[in-house]
Design a protein around this motif. Structure first.
Motif, PDB file in Angstrom:
ATOM      1  N   ARG A 251      46.561 116.257  45.118  1.00  0.00           N
ATOM      2  CA  ARG A 251      48.285 116.672  45.332  1.00  0.00           C
ATOM      3  C   ARG A 251      47.776 115.542  46.845  1.00  0.00           C
ATOM      4  NH1 ARG A 251      53.214 119.714  46.799  1.00  0.00           N
ATOM      5  NH2 ARG A 251      54.973 118.634  45.923  1.00  0.00           N
ATOM      6  N   LEU A 252      48.455 114.519  47.020  1.00  0.00           N
ATOM      7  CA  LEU A 252      48.329 114.073  48.615  1.00  0.00           C
ATOM      8  C   LEU A 252      50.053 113.857  48.681  1.00  0.00           C
ATOM      9  CD1 LEU A 252      46.716 111.068  48.066  1.00  0.00           C
ATOM     10  CD2 LEU A 252      45.246 112.916  48.653  1.00  0.00           C
ATOM     11  N   SER A 253      49.981 114.268  50.434  1.00  0.00           N
ATOM     12  CA  SER A 253      51.424 114.219  51.178  1.00  0.00           C
ATOM     13  C   SER A 253      51.355 113.324  52.176  1.00  0.00           C
ATOM     14  CB  SER A 253      51.337 115.656  51.655  1.00  0.00           C
ATOM     15  OG  SER A 253      51.694 116.545  50.836  1.00  0.00           O
ATOM     16  N   CYS A 254      52.648 112.904  52.624  1.00  0.00           N
ATOM     17  CA  CYS A 254      52.391 112.410  53.936  1.00  0.00           C
ATOM     18  C   CYS A 254      54.110 112.125  54.598  1.00  0.00           C
ATOM     19  CB  CYS A 254      52.824 110.917  52.903  1.00  0.00           C
ATOM     20  SG  CYS A 254      53.197 109.807  54.600  1.00  0.00           S
TER      21      CYS A 254
ATOM     22  N   ALA B   2      54.959 103.834  50.396  1.00  0.00           N
ATOM     23  CA  ALA B   2      54.216 103.564  49.021  1.00  0.00           C
ATOM     24  C   ALA B   2      53.070 104.403  49.010  1.00  0.00           C
ATOM     25  CB  ALA B   2      54.509 102.196  48.827  1.00  0.00           C
ATOM     26  N   TRP B   3      52.022 104.496  48.531  1.00  0.00           N
ATOM     27  CA  TRP B   3      50.903 105.224  48.549  1.00  0.00           C
ATOM     28  C   TRP B   3      49.916 103.645  48.039  1.00  0.00           C
ATOM     29  CZ3 TRP B   3      49.502 109.571  50.883  1.00  0.00           C
ATOM     30  CH2 TRP B   3      49.947 110.179  50.819  1.00  0.00           C
ATOM     31  N   PHE B   4      48.987 103.148  49.631  1.00  0.00           N
ATOM     32  CA  PHE B   4      47.939 102.743  49.512  1.00  0.00           C
ATOM     33  C   PHE B   4      46.601 103.284  48.734  1.00  0.00           C
ATOM     34  CE2 PHE B   4      49.743  98.417  49.542  1.00  0.00           C
ATOM     35  CZ  PHE B   4      51.825  98.779  50.197  1.00  0.00           C
ATOM     36  N   CYS B   5      45.227 102.233  48.401  1.00  0.00           N
ATOM     37  CA  CYS B   5      44.209 103.415  48.901  1.00  0.00           C
ATOM     38  C   CYS B   5      43.166 101.983  48.708  1.00  0.00           C
ATOM     39  CB  CYS B   5      43.551 103.060  47.501  1.00  0.00           C
ATOM     40  SG  CYS B   5      43.861 102.038  45.787  1.00  0.00           S
ATOM     41  N   GLN B   6      42.384 101.771  49.651  1.00  0.00           N
ATOM     42  CA  GLN B   6      41.303 101.100  50.223  1.00  0.00           C
ATOM     43  C   GLN B   6      39.379 101.267  49.910  1.00  0.00           C
ATOM     44  OE1 GLN B   6      41.809  99.231  53.840  1.00  0.00           O
ATOM     45  NE2 GLN B   6      39.974  96.969  53.132  1.00  0.00           N
TER      46      GLN B   6
ATOM     47  N   ARG C 280      48.263 108.583  35.184  1.00  0.00           N
ATOM     48  CA  ARG C 280      47.805 108.924  35.697  1.00  0.00           C
ATOM     49  C   ARG C 280      48.153 109.368  36.992  1.00  0.00           C
ATOM     50  NH1 ARG C 280      42.698 108.198  37.312  1.00  0.00           N
ATOM     51  NH2 ARG C 280      43.089 105.681  38.049  1.00  0.00           N
ATOM     52  N   PHE C 281      48.795 108.894  37.476  1.00  0.00           N
ATOM     53  CA  PHE C 281      49.931 109.645  39.320  1.00  0.00           C
ATOM     54  C   PHE C 281      50.947 109.227  38.957  1.00  0.00           C
ATOM     55  CE2 PHE C 281      45.654 107.165  42.068  1.00  0.00           C
ATOM     56  CZ  PHE C 281      44.909 108.343  41.486  1.00  0.00           C
ATOM     57  N   THR C 282      51.868 110.084  39.944  1.00  0.00           N
ATOM     58  CA  THR C 282      53.123 110.442  40.148  1.00  0.00           C
ATOM     59  C   THR C 282      52.773 109.963  41.432  1.00  0.00           C
ATOM     60  OG1 THR C 282      53.368 112.023  37.210  1.00  0.00           O
ATOM     61  CG2 THR C 282      55.550 111.851  39.526  1.00  0.00           C
ATOM     62  N   ILE C 283      54.447 109.441  41.613  1.00  0.00           N
ATOM     63  CA  ILE C 283      54.501 109.617  43.307  1.00  0.00           C
ATOM     64  C   ILE C 283      56.027 109.601  43.552  1.00  0.00           C
ATOM     65  CG2 ILE C 283      56.180 107.376  42.980  1.00  0.00           C
ATOM     66  CD1 ILE C 283      54.911 106.747  45.713  1.00  0.00           C
ATOM     67  N   SER C 284      56.204 110.627  44.612  1.00  0.00           N
ATOM     68  CA  SER C 284      57.608 111.999  44.452  1.00  0.00           C
ATOM     69  C   SER C 284      57.727 111.967  45.884  1.00  0.00           C
ATOM     70  CB  SER C 284      58.055 112.487  43.563  1.00  0.00           C
ATOM     71  OG  SER C 284      56.720 113.471  44.443  1.00  0.00           O
TER      72      SER C 284
ATOM     73  N   MET D   8      55.939 112.491  51.596  1.00  0.00           N
ATOM     74  CA  MET D   8      56.435 111.710  50.348  1.00  0.00           C
ATOM     75  C   MET D   8      55.248 112.261  49.200  1.00  0.00           C
ATOM     76  SD  MET D   8      55.332 107.647  49.798  1.00  0.00           S
ATOM     77  CE  MET D   8      54.081 107.618  49.942  1.00  0.00           C
ATOM     78  N   TYR D   9      54.441 112.514  47.988  1.00  0.00           N
ATOM     79  CA  TYR D   9      53.927 112.685  47.656  1.00  0.00           C
ATOM     80  C   TYR D   9      53.069 111.819  46.451  1.00  0.00           C
ATOM     81  CZ  TYR D   9      56.164 116.907  49.209  1.00  0.00           C
ATOM     82  OH  TYR D   9      56.959 118.309  50.012  1.00  0.00           O
ATOM     83  N   LEU D  10      51.598 112.310  46.213  1.00  0.00           N
ATOM     84  CA  LEU D  10      51.048 111.585  44.724  1.00  0.00           C
ATOM     85  C   LEU D  10      50.393 112.825  44.495  1.00  0.00           C
ATOM     86  CD1 LEU D  10      51.106 108.984  44.001  1.00  0.00           C
ATOM     87  CD2 LEU D  10      48.460 108.816  45.484  1.00  0.00           C
ATOM     88  N   GLN D  11      50.648 112.934  43.324  1.00  0.00           N
ATOM     89  CA  GLN D  11      50.194 113.440  41.759  1.00  0.00           C
ATOM     90  C   GLN D  11      49.118 112.512  41.404  1.00  0.00           C
ATOM     91  OE1 GLN D  11      50.025 117.377  41.406  1.00  0.00           O
ATOM     92  NE2 GLN D  11      48.519 116.888  40.480  1.00  0.00           N
ATOM     93  N   MET D  12      47.348 113.295  41.537  1.00  0.00           N
ATOM     94  CA  MET D  12      46.673 112.670  41.301  1.00  0.00           C
ATOM     95  C   MET D  12      46.159 113.263  39.854  1.00  0.00           C
ATOM     96  SD  MET D  12      45.199 111.041  44.644  1.00  0.00           S
ATOM     97  CE  MET D  12      44.331 109.909  43.839  1.00  0.00           C
TER      98      MET D  12
END
Length: 124
Positions: A19-22, A32-36, A64-68, A76-80
């Motif tokens: 679970r990522l947090s911003c 938004a969440w971006f990845c590289q 698979r992922f949920t943003i909230s 902001m969160y990203l449940q992965m």
């Protein structure tokens, strides 16, 4: 100036979750969440409207992922879930849609502010 700080990255095995947090220094509007991944261009993963009622996902993460978000906490969160080795990347949050730019939530050019990123590594 708006500041963003990500956390929650780490190393997990395939099939695991993170679970990522911003955290934003103030109200951040659309986010938004971006990845590289190494050697690849930055890609949009998920986005959320300012109030949280609308969410958008790249096909690669749908299901698979949920943003909230929690606007009371400016976070902001990203449940992965069900992580795959191909999810390995630096994940960055973005916020603040550029004035006059047509809203395309997974378009990195539309965001004014960026965090430093948090690394996600998924091993097989």
């Amino acid at each position: 100036q708006l500041q963003l700080a990500e956390s929650g990255g780490g190393s997990v095995q395939a099939g695991g979750s993170l679970r990522l947090s911003c955290v934003a220094s103030e109200y951040a509007g659309s986010m938004a969440w971006f990845c590289q991944a190494p050697g690849k261009e930055r890609e949009g993963g998920a986005a959320i409207s300012s109030g949280g009622s609308a969410t958008y996902y790249a096909d690669s993460v749908k299901g698979r992922f949920t943003i909230s978000r929690d606007n009371a906490k400016n976070t902001m969160y990203l449940q992965m879930n069900t992580l795959k080795p191909e999810d390995t990347a630096m994940y960055s949050c973005a916020a603040g849609w550029r004035s006059g730019y047509i809203y395309r939530p997974l378009d990195s050019l539309g965001y004014n502010y960026w965090g430093q990123g948090t690394q996600v590594t998924v091993s097989s």
